[in-house]
Scaffold this motif. Structure first.
Motif, mmCIF file in Angstrom:
data_model
loop_
_atom_site.group_PDB
_atom_site.id
_atom_site.type_symbol
_atom_site.label_atom_id
_atom_site.label_comp_id
_atom_site.label_asym_id
_atom_site.label_seq_id
_atom_site.Cartn_x
_atom_site.Cartn_y
_atom_site.Cartn_z
ATOM 1 N N TYR A 203 -10.958 0.123 2.993
ATOM 2 C CA TYR A 203 -11.340 -1.022 2.163
ATOM 3 C C TYR A 203 -12.517 -0.645 1.256
ATOM 4 C CZ TYR A 203 -12.268 -5.972 1.153
ATOM 5 O OH TYR A 203 -12.445 -7.184 0.546
ATOM 6 N N LYS A 204 -13.520 -0.007 1.811
ATOM 7 C CA LYS A 204 -14.692 0.422 1.040
ATOM 8 C C LYS A 204 -14.285 1.425 -0.050
ATOM 9 C CE LYS A 204 -19.194 2.608 1.492
ATOM 10 N NZ LYS A 204 -20.079 3.386 2.323
ATOM 11 N N HIS A 205 -13.415 2.384 0.313
ATOM 12 C CA HIS A 205 -12.929 3.392 -0.640
ATOM 13 C C HIS A 205 -12.260 2.711 -1.836
ATOM 14 C CE1 HIS A 205 -10.871 6.941 -2.211
ATOM 15 N NE2 HIS A 205 -9.732 6.278 -2.099
ATOM 16 N N PHE A 206 -11.398 1.741 -1.571
ATOM 17 C CA PHE A 206 -10.728 1.036 -2.664
ATOM 18 C C PHE A 206 -11.741 0.307 -3.542
ATOM 19 C CE2 PHE A 206 -6.370 0.649 -0.409
ATOM 20 C CZ PHE A 206 -5.936 1.811 -1.004
ATOM 21 N N HIS A 207 -12.677 -0.375 -2.921
ATOM 22 C CA HIS A 207 -13.661 -1.127 -3.713
ATOM 23 C C HIS A 207 -14.548 -0.208 -4.536
ATOM 24 C CE1 HIS A 207 -13.078 -5.398 -2.856
ATOM 25 N NE2 HIS A 207 -12.363 -4.906 -1.865
ATOM 26 N N GLU A 208 -14.904 0.939 -3.980
ATOM 27 C CA GLU A 208 -15.714 1.903 -4.746
ATOM 28 C C GLU A 208 -14.956 2.450 -5.942
ATOM 29 O OE1 GLU A 208 -16.841 4.727 -1.747
ATOM 30 O OE2 GLU A 208 -18.576 3.539 -1.116
ATOM 31 N N ASN A 209 -13.610 2.438 -5.866
ATOM 32 C CA ASN A 209 -12.778 2.925 -6.962
ATOM 33 C C ASN A 209 -12.233 1.811 -7.842
ATOM 34 O OD1 ASN A 209 -12.657 5.894 -6.711
ATOM 35 N ND2 ASN A 209 -11.948 5.395 -4.650
ATOM 36 N N GLY A 210 -12.705 0.573 -7.633
ATOM 37 C CA GLY A 210 -12.299 -0.544 -8.481
ATOM 38 C C GLY A 210 -10.896 -1.054 -8.234
ATOM 39 N N VAL A 211 -10.319 -0.767 -7.071
ATOM 40 C CA VAL A 211 -8.972 -1.232 -6.742
ATOM 41 C C VAL A 211 -9.037 -2.696 -6.305
ATOM 42 C CG1 VAL A 211 -6.988 -0.909 -5.206
ATOM 43 C CG2 VAL A 211 -8.242 1.084 -6.083
ATOM 44 N N VAL A 212 -8.144 -3.515 -6.837
ATOM 45 C CA VAL A 212 -8.079 -4.924 -6.468
ATOM 46 C C VAL A 212 -7.458 -5.037 -5.080
ATOM 47 C CG1 VAL A 212 -7.078 -7.174 -7.053
ATOM 48 C CG2 VAL A 212 -7.879 -5.646 -8.867
ATOM 49 N N THR A 213 -8.132 -5.792 -4.204
ATOM 50 C CA THR A 213 -7.634 -6.000 -2.841
ATOM 51 C C THR A 213 -7.782 -7.462 -2.447
ATOM 52 O OG1 THR A 213 -9.738 -5.724 -1.680
ATOM 53 C CG2 THR A 213 -8.491 -3.709 -2.158
ATOM 54 N N SER A 214 -7.089 -7.830 -1.379
ATOM 55 C CA SER A 214 -7.365 -9.102 -0.718
ATOM 56 C C SER A 214 -8.498 -8.847 0.264
ATOM 57 C CB SER A 214 -6.114 -9.599 0.016
ATOM 58 O OG SER A 214 -5.802 -8.729 1.098
ATOM 59 N N GLU A 215 -8.933 -9.871 0.946
ATOM 60 C CA GLU A 215 -9.931 -9.710 2.002
ATOM 61 C C GLU A 215 -9.249 -9.119 3.236
ATOM 62 O OE1 GLU A 215 -13.258 -10.298 1.752
ATOM 63 O OE2 GLU A 215 -12.820 -10.689 -0.367
ATOM 64 N N ILE A 216 -10.026 -8.476 4.102
ATOM 65 C CA ILE A 216 -9.487 -7.997 5.373
ATOM 66 C C ILE A 216 -9.209 -9.207 6.258
ATOM 67 C CG2 ILE A 216 -9.958 -6.694 7.478
ATOM 68 C CD1 ILE A 216 -11.668 -4.787 5.827
ATOM 69 N N ASP A 217 -8.024 -9.241 6.842
ATOM 70 C CA ASP A 217 -7.622 -10.341 7.720
ATOM 71 C C ASP A 217 -7.329 -9.772 9.097
ATOM 72 O OD1 ASP A 217 -6.972 -12.886 8.534
ATOM 73 O OD2 ASP A 217 -5.308 -13.142 7.134
ATOM 74 N N ASP A 218 -7.395 -10.616 10.101
ATOM 75 C CA ASP A 218 -7.154 -10.206 11.486
ATOM 76 C C ASP A 218 -5.973 -11.005 12.019
ATOM 77 O OD1 ASP A 218 -7.295 -10.042 14.399
ATOM 78 O OD2 ASP A 218 -9.270 -9.146 14.081
ATOM 79 N N PHE A 219 -4.959 -10.302 12.512
ATOM 80 C CA PHE A 219 -3.767 -10.942 13.057
ATOM 81 C C PHE A 219 -3.595 -10.441 14.479
ATOM 82 C CE2 PHE A 219 0.901 -11.103 13.670
ATOM 83 C CZ PHE A 219 1.098 -12.448 13.453
ATOM 84 N N GLY A 220 -4.186 -11.145 15.436
ATOM 85 C CA GLY A 220 -4.073 -10.755 16.840
ATOM 86 C C GLY A 220 -4.640 -9.371 17.132
ATOM 87 N N GLY A 221 -5.727 -9.011 16.470
ATOM 88 C CA GLY A 221 -6.334 -7.700 16.687
ATOM 89 C C GLY A 221 -5.955 -6.673 15.645
ATOM 90 N N MET A 222 -4.821 -6.863 14.994
ATOM 91 C CA MET A 222 -4.430 -5.961 13.918
ATOM 92 C C MET A 222 -5.108 -6.438 12.644
ATOM 93 S SD MET A 222 -0.741 -5.188 12.125
ATOM 94 C CE MET A 222 -0.750 -6.701 11.193
ATOM 95 N N LYS A 223 -5.873 -5.571 12.030
ATOM 96 C CA LYS A 223 -6.510 -5.919 10.766
ATOM 97 C C LYS A 223 -5.657 -5.393 9.629
ATOM 98 C CE LYS A 223 -11.231 -5.989 12.472
ATOM 99 N NZ LYS A 223 -12.573 -5.398 12.330
ATOM 100 N N PHE A 224 -5.670 -6.140 8.528
ATOM 101 C CA PHE A 224 -4.878 -5.725 7.374
ATOM 102 C C PHE A 224 -5.473 -6.316 6.100
ATOM 103 C CE2 PHE A 224 -3.185 -9.748 8.693
ATOM 104 C CZ PHE A 224 -2.879 -10.409 7.513
ATOM 105 N N PHE A 225 -5.131 -5.698 4.989
ATOM 106 C CA PHE A 225 -5.421 -6.253 3.670
ATOM 107 C C PHE A 225 -4.384 -5.720 2.703
ATOM 108 C CE2 PHE A 225 -7.876 -2.302 3.674
ATOM 109 C CZ PHE A 225 -7.661 -1.780 2.408
ATOM 110 N N ASP A 226 -4.250 -6.403 1.593
ATOM 111 C CA ASP A 226 -3.337 -5.973 0.539
ATOM 112 C C ASP A 226 -4.137 -5.320 -0.575
ATOM 113 O OD1 ASP A 226 -1.175 -7.076 1.907
ATOM 114 O OD2 ASP A 226 -1.306 -8.980 0.840
ATOM 115 N N PHE A 227 -3.492 -4.403 -1.284
ATOM 116 C CA PHE A 227 -4.096 -3.825 -2.482
ATOM 117 C C PHE A 227 -3.042 -3.749 -3.561
ATOM 118 C CE2 PHE A 227 -2.384 -0.027 -0.465
ATOM 119 C CZ PHE A 227 -1.959 0.755 -1.525
#
Length: 137
Positions: free
Chosen positions: A83-107
Motif C-alpha cells: 500500500y505504501k509503495h503504491f502511494h509513494e508512486n502515485g497509484v490510485v488505491t482504495s483504503e485497506i479493508d479487513d475481511f475476517g482477518g484477510m486484508k485487501f485493497f484495490d488499485f
C-alpha cells in the motif's frame, strides 16, 4: 493437470503501461511483440501479458447490483508495504479493508483497470500452505 499459466491485461499504451507495471508490480519483461509484451513475477510461476487495445476494457465484473469484483488479485506478504509503495508512486488505491482477518485493497492502473491486493491469513483454507496440503493428499 491444469494450472494458471498467465493473466492478460488490456492496455491502451503498451510502452507507458510496460513502465508502469515494471515499476509498480516489479514484473520483468520476457519478450514483446507488435500488440503485446510478456512478463514474469520474480517470485511466482504465473506470467502476465499486457495486450494493446484501442479503448479501455473491463477487468472486473458486477455482483449484487453495484458491487464490483476484479477477475484476479495479487498476493503480497506485507500488505502495508505494498500500500505504501503504491502511494509513494502515485497509484490510485482504495483504503485497506479487513475481511475476517484477510486484508485487501484495490488499485487502478493507467487505464483505470481495477485489481485487488490481498494478504494471506494463515488459518484460512485458501492460504497457500493449506492448499498445498490439499494438493499433496
Amino acid at each position: 493437470m491444469f494450472k494458471v499459466g498467465g493473466i492478460f491485461i488490456p492496455v491502451t499504451d503498451l510502452k507507458q503501461s510496460t513502465i508502469w507495471y515494471e515499476t509498480n508490480l516489479g514484473v520483468k519483461k520476457i519478450d514483446e511483440w507488435e500488440e503485446g509484451a510478456g512478463f514474469y513475477f520474480p517470485n511466482s510461476p504465473t506470467q502476465m501479458a499486457l495486450i494493446q487495445v484501442e479503448s479501455p476494457q473491463p477487468t472486473e465484473f458486477t455482483i449484487k447490483g453495484k458491487n464490483k469484483n476484479s477477475y484476479y488479485n495479487f498476493l503480497v506478504d506485507d500488505i502495508d508495504a505494498a500500500y505504501k509503495h503504491f502511494h509513494e508512486n502515485g497509484v490510485v488505491t482504495s483504503e485497506i479493508d479487513d475481511f475476517g482477518g484477510m486484508k485487501f485493497f484495490d488499485f487502478f492502473d493507467r487505464d483505470g483497470n481495477s485489481f485487488s491486493v490481498v494478504n494471506e491469513v494463515i488459518d484460512s483454507p485458501y492460504h497457500r500452505e493449506n492448499v498445498r496440503k490439499l494438493q499433496n493428499n
